[in-house]
Design an enzyme around this catalytic site. Sequence first.
Site, PDB file in Angstrom:
ATOM      1  N   SER A  74     -32.733  10.544 -24.732  1.00 19.87           N
ATOM      2  CA  SER A  74     -31.235  10.691 -25.618  1.00 19.87           C
ATOM      3  C   SER A  74     -32.450   9.831 -26.812  1.00 19.87           C
ATOM      4  O   SER A  74     -33.278  10.175 -27.356  1.00 19.87           O
ATOM      5  CB  SER A  74     -30.069   9.664 -24.836  1.00 19.87           C
ATOM      6  OG  SER A  74     -29.154  10.188 -25.855  1.00 19.87           O
ATOM      7  N   LYS A 126      -8.236   5.413 -37.904  1.00 21.53           N
ATOM      8  CA  LYS A 126      -8.699   4.042 -38.301  1.00 21.53           C
ATOM      9  C   LYS A 126      -9.349   3.988 -36.329  1.00 21.53           C
ATOM     10  O   LYS A 126     -10.200   3.171 -35.755  1.00 21.53           O
ATOM     11  CB  LYS A 126      -8.308   2.955 -38.684  1.00 21.53           C
ATOM     12  CG  LYS A 126      -8.641   1.457 -38.442  1.00 21.53           C
ATOM     13  CD  LYS A 126     -10.102   1.685 -38.935  1.00 21.53           C
ATOM     14  CE  LYS A 126     -10.732   0.259 -39.182  1.00 21.53           C
ATOM     15  NZ  LYS A 126     -11.853   0.213 -39.890  1.00 21.53           N
TER      16      LYS A 126
END
Length: 244
Positions: A74, A126
């Site tokens: 990763s 948000k």
Amino acid sequence: VIDFVGDVKASAVENLREEVTAVLTLAKPSDEVVVRLESPGGLVHTYGLAASQLQRIRNQEIPLTIAVDAVAASGGYMMACVADKLLASQFAYIGSIGVLAQLPNFNKLLKKNDIEFEQHTAGEFKRTLTIFGENNDEGRAKFKEEIEEIHVLFKDFVQSQRPDMNIDKVATGEYWPGIKAKTLGLVDEITTSDDYILSHYPAREIFSVKYSVKKNVAEKLGMSAASVVERVFMKSMSKARHWF
């Protein structure tokens, strides 16, 4: 030679940036930087910064070799792929070009116990998902979209560093042992960092570069005092045991 051992937060990036800066003040294109890298990956933004620190070496046209003895997955592979030459031991874990995000949700537990939760935001997205509120399909879809966008950026970055690799074949989130990773184009050579470094000795001078903060007098005295107190305490405890 620079060592980087990564945790989830890529905390070692602060030392890495200082070590790279030190090397760049002296190194020439005739030199070579070897980074011994071990990391299972972690946060996107911190590993992105760590990869950018290694890119600084490439930008100065100084040969960069990265050696992975155990794992570069990763975010760890995001760093590793920056190398001019990428080495791995035959059983090192390589790859995991994917993005993961997960969180628990306690909304049902709160409702069961008659606990209300309020969350107020300005901006439609948000907050997409929440661990206490009730999530909806729109929020889940937006969250998934954001993850996919990061994955695309990740793939594009790896492809830019290793253009001959079939990115769609390897960017599945899977990881492979080094010997298989080589056949997939994820690494260039199967060897250990020890063998690679020793292969250049004594033809080349080898230096280990490590950043550390020098302790001031007060810190040294503080540690020394603590050591004395500890010894006195242990000695007292030893006498006490004899009394009992």
